[in-house]
Motif scaffolding. Structure first.
Motif, PDB file in Angstrom:
ATOM      1  N   LEU A  11      39.680  42.992 -35.153  1.00 29.14           N
ATOM      2  CA  LEU A  11      38.466  42.181 -35.676  1.00 29.14           C
ATOM      3  C   LEU A  11      37.503  42.812 -35.149  1.00 29.14           C
ATOM      4  CD1 LEU A  11      40.420  39.362 -33.881  1.00 29.14           C
ATOM      5  CD2 LEU A  11      40.887  39.831 -36.447  1.00 29.14           C
ATOM      6  N   VAL A  12      36.892  43.479 -35.104  1.00 25.89           N
ATOM      7  CA  VAL A  12      35.188  44.324 -34.485  1.00 25.89           C
ATOM      8  C   VAL A  12      34.770  45.426 -36.292  1.00 25.89           C
ATOM      9  CG1 VAL A  12      33.587  45.786 -33.715  1.00 25.89           C
ATOM     10  CG2 VAL A  12      35.545  44.552 -32.443  1.00 25.89           C
ATOM     11  N   VAL A  13      35.902  45.643 -36.476  1.00 30.30           N
ATOM     12  CA  VAL A  13      35.870  46.385 -37.625  1.00 30.30           C
ATOM     13  C   VAL A  13      36.009  45.957 -39.475  1.00 30.30           C
ATOM     14  CG1 VAL A  13      37.258  48.067 -39.243  1.00 30.30           C
ATOM     15  CG2 VAL A  13      37.063  48.685 -37.381  1.00 30.30           C
ATOM     16  N   LEU A  14      36.503  44.503 -39.421  1.00 29.83           N
ATOM     17  CA  LEU A  14      36.803  43.927 -39.968  1.00 29.83           C
ATOM     18  C   LEU A  14      35.177  43.028 -40.471  1.00 29.83           C
ATOM     19  CD1 LEU A  14      39.558  42.374 -40.096  1.00 29.83           C
ATOM     20  CD2 LEU A  14      39.138  43.809 -41.832  1.00 29.83           C
ATOM     21  N   PRO A 261      46.155  39.532 -46.134  1.00 28.04           N
ATOM     22  CA  PRO A 261      46.918  39.034 -44.743  1.00 28.04           C
ATOM     23  C   PRO A 261      47.827  40.686 -44.526  1.00 28.04           C
ATOM     24  CG  PRO A 261      47.588  37.636 -45.957  1.00 28.04           C
ATOM     25  CD  PRO A 261      45.928  39.175 -46.691  1.00 28.04           C
ATOM     26  N   HIS A 262      48.051  41.309 -45.692  1.00 23.05           N
ATOM     27  CA  HIS A 262      48.430  42.453 -45.171  1.00 23.05           C
ATOM     28  C   HIS A 262      47.131  43.789 -44.213  1.00 23.05           C
ATOM     29  CE1 HIS A 262      52.259  42.053 -46.466  1.00 23.05           C
ATOM     30  NE2 HIS A 262      51.850  41.594 -47.777  1.00 23.05           N
ATOM     31  N   THR A 263      45.919  43.905 -44.687  1.00 18.97           N
ATOM     32  CA  THR A 263      44.424  44.650 -44.282  1.00 18.97           C
ATOM     33  C   THR A 263      44.579  44.190 -42.738  1.00 18.97           C
ATOM     34  OG1 THR A 263      43.927  44.696 -46.662  1.00 18.97           O
ATOM     35  CG2 THR A 263      42.430  44.795 -44.397  1.00 18.97           C
ATOM     36  N   ALA A 264      44.693  42.369 -42.540  1.00 17.69           N
ATOM     37  CA  ALA A 264      44.399  42.133 -41.255  1.00 17.69           C
ATOM     38  C   ALA A 264      45.579  42.381 -40.155  1.00 17.69           C
ATOM     39  CB  ALA A 264      44.210  40.768 -41.039  1.00 17.69           C
ATOM     40  N   ARG A 265      47.061  43.166 -40.829  1.00 14.31           N
ATOM     41  CA  ARG A 265      48.083  43.268 -40.275  1.00 14.31           C
ATOM     42  C   ARG A 265      48.231  44.934 -39.900  1.00 14.31           C
ATOM     43  NH1 ARG A 265      53.585  41.592 -39.630  1.00 14.31           N
ATOM     44  NH2 ARG A 265      54.953  43.736 -39.249  1.00 14.31           N
ATOM     45  N   LEU A 266      47.543  45.858 -40.919  1.00 10.90           N
ATOM     46  CA  LEU A 266      47.452  46.996 -40.646  1.00 10.90           C
ATOM     47  C   LEU A 266      46.136  47.596 -39.454  1.00 10.90           C
ATOM     48  CD1 LEU A 266      47.394  48.521 -44.494  1.00 10.90           C
ATOM     49  CD2 LEU A 266      49.135  49.097 -42.232  1.00 10.90           C
ATOM     50  N   LEU A 267      45.103  47.039 -39.446  1.00 10.23           N
ATOM     51  CA  LEU A 267      44.261  46.600 -38.888  1.00 10.23           C
ATOM     52  C   LEU A 267      44.338  46.041 -37.183  1.00 10.23           C
ATOM     53  CD1 LEU A 267      41.141  46.487 -41.104  1.00 10.23           C
ATOM     54  CD2 LEU A 267      42.150  48.375 -39.983  1.00 10.23           C
ATOM     55  N   VAL A 268      45.534  44.938 -37.097  1.00 13.55           N
ATOM     56  CA  VAL A 268      44.896  43.767 -36.056  1.00 13.55           C
ATOM     57  C   VAL A 268      46.008  43.625 -34.883  1.00 13.55           C
ATOM     58  CG1 VAL A 268      44.658  41.282 -35.040  1.00 13.55           C
ATOM     59  CG2 VAL A 268      43.531  42.543 -36.571  1.00 13.55           C
ATOM     60  N   PRO A 274      45.988  36.499 -34.306  1.00 18.71           N
ATOM     61  CA  PRO A 274      44.396  37.742 -34.392  1.00 18.71           C
ATOM     62  C   PRO A 274      44.463  38.054 -35.539  1.00 18.71           C
ATOM     63  CG  PRO A 274      45.912  38.499 -32.781  1.00 18.71           C
ATOM     64  CD  PRO A 274      46.664  37.169 -32.838  1.00 18.71           C
ATOM     65  N   ARG A 275      46.356  37.625 -35.812  1.00 18.05           N
ATOM     66  CA  ARG A 275      46.105  38.185 -37.665  1.00 18.05           C
ATOM     67  C   ARG A 275      45.983  36.995 -38.647  1.00 18.05           C
ATOM     68  NH1 ARG A 275      52.021  38.965 -41.016  1.00 18.05           N
ATOM     69  NH2 ARG A 275      51.172  40.005 -43.012  1.00 18.05           N
ATOM     70  N   ILE A 276      45.384  36.021 -38.286  1.00 19.61           N
ATOM     71  CA  ILE A 276      44.571  34.313 -39.368  1.00 19.61           C
ATOM     72  C   ILE A 276      43.103  34.990 -39.170  1.00 19.61           C
ATOM     73  CG2 ILE A 276      44.816  32.354 -39.744  1.00 19.61           C
ATOM     74  CD1 ILE A 276      46.996  32.818 -40.258  1.00 19.61           C
ATOM     75  N   ILE A 277      42.479  35.467 -37.913  1.00 16.32           N
ATOM     76  CA  ILE A 277      40.828  35.465 -38.035  1.00 16.32           C
ATOM     77  C   ILE A 277      41.344  36.535 -38.548  1.00 16.32           C
ATOM     78  CG2 ILE A 277      39.783  36.193 -36.404  1.00 16.32           C
ATOM     79  CD1 ILE A 277      41.285  34.678 -34.414  1.00 16.32           C
ATOM     80  N   GLY A 278      42.227  38.142 -38.792  1.00 16.18           N
ATOM     81  CA  GLY A 278      41.857  39.353 -39.268  1.00 16.18           C
ATOM     82  C   GLY A 278      41.641  39.036 -40.964  1.00 16.18           C
ATOM     83  N   ALA A 279      42.573  38.127 -41.292  1.00 14.47           N
ATOM     84  CA  ALA A 279      42.730  37.636 -42.591  1.00 14.47           C
ATOM     85  C   ALA A 279      42.268  37.027 -43.082  1.00 14.47           C
ATOM     86  CB  ALA A 279      44.284  36.868 -43.181  1.00 14.47           C
ATOM     87  N   LEU A 286      36.424  40.961 -49.340  1.00 13.84           N
ATOM     88  CA  LEU A 286      36.814  41.420 -50.292  1.00 13.84           C
ATOM     89  C   LEU A 286      36.149  40.599 -51.375  1.00 13.84           C
ATOM     90  CD1 LEU A 286      38.958  42.878 -51.652  1.00 13.84           C
ATOM     91  CD2 LEU A 286      40.275  41.453 -51.617  1.00 13.84           C
ATOM     92  N   VAL A 287      36.616  39.180 -51.032  1.00 11.31           N
ATOM     93  CA  VAL A 287      34.972  38.650 -52.254  1.00 11.31           C
ATOM     94  C   VAL A 287      34.006  38.853 -52.667  1.00 11.31           C
ATOM     95  CG1 VAL A 287      34.313  36.432 -53.017  1.00 11.31           C
ATOM     96  CG2 VAL A 287      36.912  36.617 -51.957  1.00 11.31           C
ATOM     97  N   ILE A 288      33.127  39.240 -51.164  1.00  9.59           N
ATOM     98  CA  ILE A 288      31.671  39.256 -51.468  1.00  9.59           C
ATOM     99  C   ILE A 288      31.638  40.570 -51.462  1.00  9.59           C
ATOM    100  CG2 ILE A 288      29.364  39.796 -49.969  1.00  9.59           C
ATOM    101  CD1 ILE A 288      31.029  37.822 -47.774  1.00  9.59           C
ATOM    102  N   GLY A 289      32.529  41.726 -50.862  1.00 11.92           N
ATOM    103  CA  GLY A 289      32.669  42.929 -51.756  1.00 11.92           C
ATOM    104  C   GLY A 289      33.059  42.972 -53.351  1.00 11.92           C
ATOM    105  N   SER A 290      33.666  42.022 -53.473  1.00 11.82           N
ATOM    106  CA  SER A 290      33.890  42.659 -55.203  1.00 11.82           C
ATOM    107  C   SER A 290      32.236  41.499 -55.743  1.00 11.82           C
ATOM    108  CB  SER A 290      35.191  40.931 -55.527  1.00 11.82           C
ATOM    109  OG  SER A 290      36.531  41.761 -54.770  1.00 11.82           O
ATOM    110  N   ASP A 291      32.286  40.487 -55.318  1.00 11.32           N
ATOM    111  CA  ASP A 291      30.967  40.229 -55.956  1.00 11.32           C
ATOM    112  C   ASP A 291      29.595  40.893 -56.061  1.00 11.32           C
ATOM    113  OD1 ASP A 291      29.560  37.790 -56.931  1.00 11.32           O
ATOM    114  OD2 ASP A 291      28.867  36.997 -54.959  1.00 11.32           O
TER     115      ASP A 291
END
Length: 328
Positions: A11-14, A261-268, A274-279, A286-291
């Motif tokens: 969660l800290v990484v995200l 959700p898969h990114t959150a599962r890998l990291l969290v 915690p997976r919902i928070i991570g997702a 992902l959205v802001i990075g794409s923007d």
């Protein structure tokens, strides 16, 4: 102790990634002559960047949490609002409302675009849920196939409506279909969508323990005191409303609800709270990075729709999940 710290580290990484993306979206500037700049925006148009940032944050969180709920509900790692047609259903609902407004049948204020989006999302999710059952149980392969078919049908309906609207609206419809983060969003719409997203996120976190139990067979869940029928109904409604919020703001953006959700599962890890928070965090990144990427990349014809970037990332990820055996 390491198992307890592992979700927090992810969660800290995200969170750090999200904090890095926020100033990039605000500071990156592309002048009318096409030159790329990096400076604090002038007061006259700073609000447009903050509005785009807020909208992107809401869209990313909504899609990430919606995807996590659907994957848990269907016990299928390939489930997402886009693949199951929920985003397309919400989009079709909005376009039906806009079409009726264009021919004078209804008066549709931008604040109330959320209503047809929610209705469209829930109708599609209901059809997928109803037709994807075999022997009173959800069949993962059937659910995916039904979702793809309904998504295609909704897409055809949106293209039909695009051909029926006045010529002046067709360009706007096409840009909306490709996904975009608006820089001039009505404050009332943003507030309503933010409130729905916040409620959906909090409620999803609250049912995290029940979702952990729901990975067991249904009879064991009943023994543990978890009503599978009530839990899936709640996940069903929350996922549909969150997908509708994202479509209301940005149009039908694909694959964010699959990747986050898969990114959150890998990291969290697999624990749902915690997976919902991570997702939620991963979706916002992902959205802001794409923007941010669409602000930087200029092919000489204006800024590209954000949906192009999410599809370029999400398509290979979907194929990897499908071919690597993780879909089992």
């Amino acid at each position: 102790m390491s198992n307890r710290r592992s979700p927090m580290i992810g969660l800290v990484v995200l969170t750090i990634l999200l904090v890095l993306m926020i100033p990039l979206r605000v500071l990156i500037d592309r002048a009318p002559d096409g030159s790329l700049g990096f400076a604090w925006p002038e007061a006259s148009y700073a609000s447009f960047r903050w509005m785009a940032l807020a909208g992107g944050m809401v869209v990313g969180v909504a899609l990430g949490v919606s995807g996590g709920l659907l994957q848990s509900m269907l016990r299928n790692p390939l489930a997402s609002p886009y693949i199951l047609g929920v985003s397309s259903g919400a989009g079709l609902g909005i376009m039906v409302g806009l079409y009726l407004a264009s021919i004078g049948r209804v008066t549709m204020h931008s604040t109330f675009e959320t209503i047809p989006a929610v209705l469209g999302a829930l109708v599609v999710l209901g059809l997928v849920y109803a037709f994807g059952r075999r022997d009173r149980r959800l069949d993962p392969v059937t659910v995916i196939l039904i979702g793809v078919v309904i998504s295609t049908m909704c897409g055809a309906g949106m293209m039909l409506l695009q051909s029926l609207v006045p010529a002046g609206l067709r360009g706007e419809f096409l840009r909306w279909l490709m996904g975009r983060i608006p820089e001039a969003l009505p404050m009332s719409t943003l507030m309503i969508c933010t409130a729905i997203t916040g409620i959906g996120l909090i409620w999803s976190i609250r049912i995290g323990r029940a979702m952990d139990v729901a990975v067991l067979p249904d009879d064991e869940c009943q023994t543990a005191g978890v009503s599978i029928a009530q839990l899936r109904t709640l996940q069903f409604v929350l996922a549909g409303m969150l997908a509708a919020v994202a479509v209301t703001i940005a149009g039908p953006i694909g694959f964010v609800g699959l990747i986050a959700p898969h990114t959150a599962r890998l990291l969290v890890g697999p624990t749902h709270r915690p997976r919902i928070i991570g997702a939620a965090l991963a979706g916002a990144v992902l959205v802001i990075g794409s923007d941010v990427a669409r602000q930087v990349i200029d092919l000489g014809h204006g800024r590209l729709p954000i949906g192009i970037f999410t599809a370029l990332i999400g398509g290979p990820v979907f194929l990897w999940l499908l071919l690597s055996g993780r879909a089992e």
